[in-house]
Scaffold this motif. Structure first.
Motif, mmCIF file in Angstrom:
data_model
loop_
_atom_site.group_PDB
_atom_site.id
_atom_site.type_symbol
_atom_site.label_atom_id
_atom_site.label_comp_id
_atom_site.label_asym_id
_atom_site.label_seq_id
_atom_site.Cartn_x
_atom_site.Cartn_y
_atom_site.Cartn_z
ATOM 1 N N GLY A 113 0.796 -1.224 0.000
ATOM 2 C CA GLY A 113 0.000 0.000 0.000
ATOM 3 C C GLY A 113 0.821 1.262 0.000
ATOM 4 O O GLY A 113 1.976 1.286 0.430
ATOM 5 N N ASN A 114 0.206 2.319 -0.499
ATOM 6 C CA ASN A 114 0.741 3.672 -0.406
ATOM 7 C C ASN A 114 -0.083 4.443 0.613
ATOM 8 O O ASN A 114 -1.309 4.312 0.673
ATOM 9 N N LEU A 115 0.594 5.252 1.412
ATOM 10 C CA LEU A 115 -0.087 6.163 2.328
ATOM 11 C C LEU A 115 0.626 7.500 2.252
ATOM 12 O O LEU A 115 1.828 7.583 2.504
ATOM 13 N N ASP A 116 -0.104 8.554 1.892
ATOM 14 C CA ASP A 116 0.509 9.875 1.833
ATOM 15 C C ASP A 116 0.844 10.374 3.238
ATOM 16 O O ASP A 116 0.244 9.949 4.236
ATOM 17 N N ALA A 117 1.774 11.311 3.303
ATOM 18 C CA ALA A 117 2.309 11.770 4.586
ATOM 19 C C ALA A 117 1.474 12.852 5.240
ATOM 20 O O ALA A 117 1.896 13.432 6.250
ATOM 21 N N ASP A 118 0.279 13.133 4.708
ATOM 22 C CA ASP A 118 -0.598 14.138 5.315
ATOM 23 C C ASP A 118 -1.973 13.549 5.633
ATOM 24 O O ASP A 118 -2.976 14.253 5.660
ATOM 25 N N ILE A 119 -2.004 12.240 5.882
ATOM 26 C CA ILE A 119 -3.242 11.498 6.085
ATOM 27 C C ILE A 119 -3.411 11.117 7.557
ATOM 28 O O ILE A 119 -2.436 10.793 8.244
ATOM 29 N N ALA A 120 -4.651 11.135 8.026
ATOM 30 C CA ALA A 120 -4.985 10.629 9.355
ATOM 31 C C ALA A 120 -6.076 9.572 9.217
ATOM 32 O O ALA A 120 -7.027 9.750 8.451
ATOM 33 N N LEU A 121 -5.934 8.482 9.957
ATOM 34 C CA LEU A 121 -6.811 7.324 9.823
ATOM 35 C C LEU A 121 -7.476 6.983 11.148
ATOM 36 O O LEU A 121 -6.898 7.182 12.217
ATOM 37 N N GLU A 122 -8.678 6.422 11.064
ATOM 38 C CA GLU A 122 -9.299 5.827 12.239
ATOM 39 C C GLU A 122 -8.476 4.615 12.674
ATOM 40 O O GLU A 122 -7.803 3.967 11.852
ATOM 41 N N ALA A 123 -8.537 4.268 13.949
ATOM 42 C CA ALA A 123 -7.679 3.219 14.497
ATOM 43 C C ALA A 123 -7.907 1.847 13.867
ATOM 44 O O ALA A 123 -6.989 1.023 13.808
ATOM 45 N N ASP A 124 -9.116 1.575 13.394
ATOM 46 C CA ASP A 124 -9.406 0.263 12.810
ATOM 47 C C ASP A 124 -9.431 0.297 11.285
ATOM 48 O O ASP A 124 -9.972 -0.604 10.645
ATOM 49 N N TYR A 125 -8.821 1.328 10.695
ATOM 50 C CA TYR A 125 -8.895 1.500 9.239
ATOM 51 C C TYR A 125 -8.349 0.280 8.496
ATOM 52 O O TYR A 125 -9.041 -0.317 7.658
ATOM 53 N N PHE A 126 -7.101 -0.104 8.760
ATOM 54 C CA PHE A 126 -6.514 -1.209 8.001
ATOM 55 C C PHE A 126 -7.188 -2.535 8.318
ATOM 56 O O PHE A 126 -7.323 -3.392 7.433
ATOM 57 N N GLU A 127 -7.630 -2.715 9.543
ATOM 58 C CA GLU A 127 -8.377 -3.928 9.875
ATOM 59 C C GLU A 127 -9.605 -4.065 8.983
ATOM 60 O O GLU A 127 -9.877 -5.145 8.422
ATOM 61 N N LYS A 128 -10.321 -2.958 8.785
ATOM 62 C CA LYS A 128 -11.543 -3.011 7.982
ATOM 63 C C LYS A 128 -11.253 -3.153 6.496
ATOM 64 O O LYS A 128 -11.975 -3.861 5.780
ATOM 65 N N VAL A 129 -10.205 -2.491 6.006
ATOM 66 C CA VAL A 129 -9.855 -2.638 4.587
ATOM 67 C C VAL A 129 -9.467 -4.079 4.293
ATOM 68 O O VAL A 129 -9.880 -4.664 3.284
ATOM 69 N N ARG A 206 -12.101 -0.511 -5.740
ATOM 70 C CA ARG A 206 -13.264 0.003 -5.006
ATOM 71 C C ARG A 206 -12.872 0.905 -3.840
ATOM 72 O O ARG A 206 -11.990 0.580 -3.044
ATOM 73 N N THR A 207 -13.585 2.030 -3.780
ATOM 74 C CA THR A 207 -13.558 2.892 -2.595
ATOM 75 C C THR A 207 -14.748 2.529 -1.709
ATOM 76 O O THR A 207 -15.872 2.360 -2.201
ATOM 77 N N PHE A 208 -14.494 2.427 -0.427
ATOM 78 C CA PHE A 208 -15.547 2.115 0.542
ATOM 79 C C PHE A 208 -15.880 3.387 1.312
ATOM 80 O O PHE A 208 -15.102 3.815 2.187
ATOM 81 N N PRO A 209 -17.011 4.033 1.002
ATOM 82 C CA PRO A 209 -17.335 5.337 1.604
ATOM 83 C C PRO A 209 -17.450 5.299 3.122
ATOM 84 O O PRO A 209 -17.268 6.326 3.779
ATOM 85 N N GLU A 210 -17.766 4.137 3.677
ATOM 86 C CA GLU A 210 -17.928 4.051 5.128
ATOM 87 C C GLU A 210 -16.587 4.119 5.860
ATOM 88 O O GLU A 210 -16.554 4.308 7.087
#
Length: 312
Positions: A113-129, A206-210
């Protein structure tokens, strides 16, 4: 939406037991303003990557020092320094990403995966993806819906659901290998090129809007004012092979995005400049043909929807 609250750091698993190991690569050039928030949201993930490789891409600010301080505390974070010359452009991002990926045994991975350096994620983001990948074996690229900071608000990018913002693209490894990874395109669009090729090869994108993602700076505006970045965006669409009619209708559809009217006009000007100057289209002909076929199908679908929905 509570992201990066001052809660204690935890030590979650660094591999998803169900779907296998993954790595995240973050190219970072002069990101001292935002990267610490990104790091804090990553160390709180309920499922962490096996490695998170942050490539300090020739930064002249405190990016290296900030990342190094966290890498010393969290073994899954790895700092790689890249020395480069020249101005900031999207080709550098691909080179930095590929350098980071070369630090891994790619064959042993399940996801990249790529993650930009100006991003903030919910704690369970990768678990859900990762759960979404587990549920669909043909899912090749996935990510959440990005909301970008504009002024004092976060505005949804509202991308098509068969597209994923480059800031958070997570690939199934087989898909990443089939599309050839990220190509160093000087006008940008490395994420678009990858997902167009993935769809062409039969993968679901696919983008998951939730799954909400916060972006602290609009892509392309790090070194350019908003209108100039939109002109560059138009040039990028031309370089990817976007059809003229589709581009025009897209500009009309997005006319109320900020900066209103002028933003779409700037994109159109950039596209036409590329068209008139006969700038090269950088994707292979078969990929461009596939992209334009997709765009024509979407236009036909929209026209059909308008006709069917028109009162008699």
């Amino acid at each position: 939406m509570a992201i990066c609250a001052d809660a204690p750091f935890v030590t979650p698993p660094e591999v998803s037991p169900r779907v296998g190991p993954f790595v995240i690569v973050t190219p970072a050039h002069n990101e001292e303003t935002f990267i610490e928030e990104t790091i804090r949201s990553m160390v709180r993930q309920t499922v962490r990557p096996l490695q998170w490789i942050i490539v300090n891409d020739g930064s002249t600010d405190r990016t290296h020092d900030i990342v190094a301080s966290y890498a010393a505390r969290y073994p899954f974070i790895r700092l790689v320094d890249r020395h480069r010359q020249g101005e900031r452009h999207f080709g550098n991002k691909a080179h930095a990403f590929n350098l980071g990926l070369r630090q891994c045994d790619v064959a042993a991975l399940s996801f990249i995966g790529n993650l930009d350096a100006d991003i903030a994620l919910e704690a369970d983001y990768f678990e859900k993806v990762l759960q979404r990948f587990e549920q669909d074996t043909r899912l090749g690229i996935a990510g959440g819906m990005v909301r970008t900071r504009i002024g004092d608000q976060f505005i949804s990018q509202d991308v098509a659901l068969d597209s994923v913002a480059g800031a958070v693209q997570l690939f199934r490894r087989e898909c990443f290998e089939q599309v050839g990874g990220y190509r160093p395109l000087p006008l940008g669009g490395i994420d678009s090129a990858a997902e167009i090729t993935a769809r062409m090869k039969g993968w679901t994108v696919r983008t998951f809007p939730e799954l909400c993602v916060l972006e602290n700076r609009r892509t392309g505006t790090a070194t350019a004012p908003p209108l100039l970045s939109r002109v560059k965006e138009g040039r990028r669409y031309h370089s990817l092979g976007y059809g003229f009619l589709f581009l025009c209708l897209r500009c009309l559809y997005r006319a109320m995005d900020r900066p209103r009217i002028l933003g779409s006009l700037a994109i159109f000007i950039g596209y036409v400049r590329g068209l008139v100057s006969r700038s090269p289209i950088l994707l292979p002909p078969d990929t461009v043909q596939y992209l334009r076929g997709e765009q024509q199908a979407k236009l036909r679908q929209q026209l059909k929807s308008l006709v069917v929905g028109k009162p008699s």
